[in-house]
Design a protein around this motif. Structure first.
Motif, PDB file in Angstrom:
ATOM      1  N   GLY A 158       0.823  -1.205   0.000  1.00  0.00           N
ATOM      2  CA  GLY A 158       0.000   0.000   0.000  1.00  0.00           C
ATOM      3  C   GLY A 158       0.854   1.249   0.000  1.00  0.00           C
ATOM      4  O   GLY A 158       2.049   1.225  -0.330  1.00  0.00           O
ATOM      5  N   GLU A 159       0.237   2.327   0.419  1.00  0.00           N
ATOM      6  CA  GLU A 159       0.873   3.635   0.317  1.00  0.00           C
ATOM      7  C   GLU A 159       1.566   4.023   1.626  1.00  0.00           C
ATOM      8  O   GLU A 159       2.786   4.045   1.719  1.00  0.00           O
ATOM      9  N   ALA A 160       0.769   4.294   2.635  1.00  0.00           N
ATOM     10  CA  ALA A 160       1.293   4.764   3.916  1.00  0.00           C
ATOM     11  C   ALA A 160       0.208   4.569   4.960  1.00  0.00           C
ATOM     12  O   ALA A 160      -0.977   4.511   4.628  1.00  0.00           O
ATOM     13  N   PRO A 161       0.600   4.484   6.223  1.00  0.00           N
ATOM     14  CA  PRO A 161      -0.419   4.389   7.267  1.00  0.00           C
ATOM     15  C   PRO A 161      -1.310   5.631   7.262  1.00  0.00           C
ATOM     16  O   PRO A 161      -0.844   6.729   6.954  1.00  0.00           O
ATOM     17  N   ALA A 164      -5.890   5.582  11.420  1.00  0.00           N
ATOM     18  CA  ALA A 164      -6.204   4.360  12.173  1.00  0.00           C
ATOM     19  C   ALA A 164      -4.967   3.471  12.313  1.00  0.00           C
ATOM     20  O   ALA A 164      -4.725   2.877  13.380  1.00  0.00           O
ATOM     21  N   GLU A 165      -4.175   3.397  11.251  1.00  0.00           N
ATOM     22  CA  GLU A 165      -2.992   2.540  11.265  1.00  0.00           C
ATOM     23  C   GLU A 165      -1.920   3.109  12.186  1.00  0.00           C
ATOM     24  O   GLU A 165      -1.224   2.369  12.881  1.00  0.00           O
ATOM     25  N   ASP A 166      -1.800   4.422  12.184  1.00  0.00           N
ATOM     26  CA  ASP A 166      -0.847   5.094  13.067  1.00  0.00           C
ATOM     27  C   ASP A 166      -1.188   4.796  14.530  1.00  0.00           C
ATOM     28  O   ASP A 166      -0.312   4.607  15.364  1.00  0.00           O
ATOM     29  N   PRO A 171      -0.795  -2.097   9.437  1.00  0.00           N
ATOM     30  CA  PRO A 171      -1.278  -1.531   8.175  1.00  0.00           C
ATOM     31  C   PRO A 171      -2.709  -1.977   7.862  1.00  0.00           C
ATOM     32  O   PRO A 171      -3.138  -3.056   8.272  1.00  0.00           O
ATOM     33  N   PHE A 172      -3.408  -1.140   7.148  1.00  0.00           N
ATOM     34  CA  PHE A 172      -4.734  -1.464   6.606  1.00  0.00           C
ATOM     35  C   PHE A 172      -5.702  -2.004   7.665  1.00  0.00           C
ATOM     36  O   PHE A 172      -6.174  -3.133   7.560  1.00  0.00           O
ATOM     37  N   VAL A 173      -5.950  -1.201   8.658  1.00  0.00           N
ATOM     38  CA  VAL A 173      -6.967  -1.554   9.659  1.00  0.00           C
ATOM     39  C   VAL A 173      -8.124  -0.556   9.674  1.00  0.00           C
ATOM     40  O   VAL A 173      -9.149  -0.819  10.291  1.00  0.00           O
ATOM     41  N   ALA A 197       2.223  -4.601   3.608  1.00  0.00           N
ATOM     42  CA  ALA A 197       3.167  -3.550   4.004  1.00  0.00           C
ATOM     43  C   ALA A 197       2.908  -2.303   3.170  1.00  0.00           C
ATOM     44  O   ALA A 197       2.170  -2.339   2.188  1.00  0.00           O
ATOM     45  N   ASN A 198       3.509  -1.232   3.571  1.00  0.00           N
ATOM     46  CA  ASN A 198       3.361   0.041   2.863  1.00  0.00           C
ATOM     47  C   ASN A 198       4.697   0.541   2.336  1.00  0.00           C
ATOM     48  O   ASN A 198       5.758   0.180   2.846  1.00  0.00           O
ATOM     49  N   ILE A 199       4.616   1.417   1.354  1.00  0.00           N
ATOM     50  CA  ILE A 199       5.814   2.104   0.861  1.00  0.00           C
ATOM     51  C   ILE A 199       6.399   2.956   1.991  1.00  0.00           C
ATOM     52  O   ILE A 199       7.589   2.929   2.265  1.00  0.00           O
ATOM     53  N   PHE A 277      -6.474  -1.077  -8.168  1.00  0.00           N
ATOM     54  CA  PHE A 277      -6.962   0.118  -7.489  1.00  0.00           C
ATOM     55  C   PHE A 277      -6.734   0.032  -5.982  1.00  0.00           C
ATOM     56  O   PHE A 277      -6.798  -1.032  -5.384  1.00  0.00           O
ATOM     57  N   HIS A 278      -6.468   1.172  -5.393  1.00  0.00           N
ATOM     58  CA  HIS A 278      -6.330   1.252  -3.941  1.00  0.00           C
ATOM     59  C   HIS A 278      -7.718   1.155  -3.315  1.00  0.00           C
ATOM     60  O   HIS A 278      -8.672   1.752  -3.830  1.00  0.00           O
ATOM     61  N   PRO A 279      -7.837   0.405  -2.222  1.00  0.00           N
ATOM     62  CA  PRO A 279      -9.163   0.300  -1.606  1.00  0.00           C
ATOM     63  C   PRO A 279      -9.780   1.645  -1.204  1.00  0.00           C
ATOM     64  O   PRO A 279     -11.008   1.778  -1.207  1.00  0.00           O
TER      65      PRO A 279
HETATM   66  N1  URA Z   1      -3.810   3.037   3.131  1.00  0.00           N
HETATM   67  C1  URA Z   1      -2.609   2.505   2.849  1.00  0.00           C
HETATM   68  O1  URA Z   1      -2.096   2.648   1.745  1.00  0.00           O
HETATM   69  N2  URA Z   1      -1.984   1.802   3.789  1.00  0.00           N
HETATM   70  C2  URA Z   1      -2.506   1.591   4.995  1.00  0.00           C
HETATM   71  O2  URA Z   1      -1.869   0.912   5.784  1.00  0.00           O
HETATM   72  C3  URA Z   1      -3.768   2.147   5.263  1.00  0.00           C
HETATM   73  C4  URA Z   1      -4.395   2.865   4.329  1.00  0.00           C
END
Ligand code: URA
Ligand code: URA
Length: 334
Positions: A158-161, A164-166, A171-173, A197-199, A277-279
């Motif tokens: 994915g991209e970045a937290p 919520a993830e922070d 990641p992705f919660v 994981a994220n970039i 596509f990104h969710p």
């Molecule tokens: N979007 C992302 O790309 N990564 C995450 O962990 C959460 C949302």
């Protein structure tokens, strides 16, 4: 000759949006001495985008359509839990962060699942203590390293937290993460059998008082990406799914529309990459006229290609998801 090939290759990389390659000092020196071409091979090795293999994924007989249509736009979770056995491993030593243009991962010796788990844990320590982006150190609650099976065949990037993830350190919660989890479950997998994981490992900071999330900046990505590359080196996934434009840019160096890259195979150091596509984008598209049905269908087609390439089971029901036209009115998806 070699110099020409190198220049041609670099021009090709640049045309695809790649801005940096790793060149070791001796190569650089050799390149500047125009009379003697470099002895060693160019530091960067070509990456090819391969056209997607024609595949039956996404197509289904009419009777299969009705089978899956009841669950249409919601990425229904299925309980089926499928994995194929992973390859036979052996020891391997790691030596610093690899560059995106380093040799194919498939050429590296395999690690055992236990070795992968230990290597990831060892990597986690410096990552969670990272201080390289002072502004993000300031703003973050914690670093979000990654989650899942260190021996996973399938890696989602994915991209970045986000917020919520922070908070959770995983990641992705958040809302996008819940959609990703549903997609993974609809594939017959679970968050425990893949790796996510994220970039960027820290949540991009936001101006005081503003909500939401911003995209990582190029310099933040450049700073953080070696961590992801090391994760990939350790996990050695068979396939990577790049979620959204930032992951595509980070892994493939491609700055282009998602529509032009998704649905076909690309390659990162010998590992097939499927951009999709990104969710978060899928969630935003739910506000559109067809409630995001078309974009979700495309995403699901990409995931069917992933399952096929991993030779994981695809049921008729799975093939049927999203085949029915989008709902137009209220009521539940279907
Ligand atoms: N979007 C992302 O790309 N990564 C995450 O962990 C959460 C949302
Ligand atoms: N653009 C992106 O960056 N990601 C998507 O998923 C769709 C469009």
């Amino acid at each position: 000759m070699l110099l020409e090939a190198t220049l041609e290759h670099l021009a090709d990389l640049r045309s695809r949006g790649v801005q940096f390659v790793n060149v070791d000092p001796s190569t650089l020196k050799a390149l500047t001495q125009s009379t003697s071409p470099p002895r060693s091979a160019p530091a960067a090795s070509p990456r090819h985008s391969r056209a997607g293999e024609p595949s039956p994924a996404g197509r289904a007989a009419p009777d299969q359509r009705s089978a899956g249509s009841a669950t249409a736009t919601s990425f229904p979770a299925v309980s089926q839990h499928a994995r194929t056995p992973s390859g036979v491993p052996s020891a391997q030593d790691s030596s610093g962060p690899p560059s995106p243009t380093a040799p194919p991962l498939t050429a590296l010796p395999r690690r055992s699942p236990a070795e992968k788990a230990a290597a990831l844990e060892a990597l986690r320590q410096p990552v969670i203590a990272c201080q390289q982006c002072p502004h993000l150190v300031q703003s973050r609650t914690q670093v979000v390293f990654g989650v899942g099976d260190p021996n996973a065949q399938l890696l989602f990037v994915g991209e970045a937290p986000g917020e919520a993830e922070d908070r959770a350190g995983e990641p992705f919660v958040g809302p996008a993460g819940q959609l990703l989890t549903k997609i993974i479950q609809a594939m017959g997998l679970s968050r425990d059998t893949v790796y996510i994981a994220n970039i960027l490992k820290c949540r991009p900071d936001m101006p005081r008082g503003s909500r939401g999330n911003r995209a990582p900046r190029p310099e933040e990505m450049d700073t953080c990406k070696p961590y992801l590359l090391q994760q990939i080196d350790i996990i050695q996934p068979r396939l990577i799914v790049a979620l959204g434009g930032t992951a595509v840019q980070g892994l493939l160096g491609l700055q282009t529309t998602m529509g032009s890259v998704r649905g076909r195979w690309h390659e990162f150091r010998g590992i097939p990459v499927m951009p999709t596509f990104h969710p978060s984008y899928l969630l935003r598209s739910e506000e559109g006229p067809d409630r995001g049905h078309r974009e979700k269908r495309k995403t699901w087609e990409d995931m069917l290609l992933v399952l096929e390439r991993l030779q994981l089971p695809i049921t008729d029901k799975m093939r049927g998801y999203f085949l029915k036209p989008a709902p137009t009115g209220g009521g539940s998806a279907g």
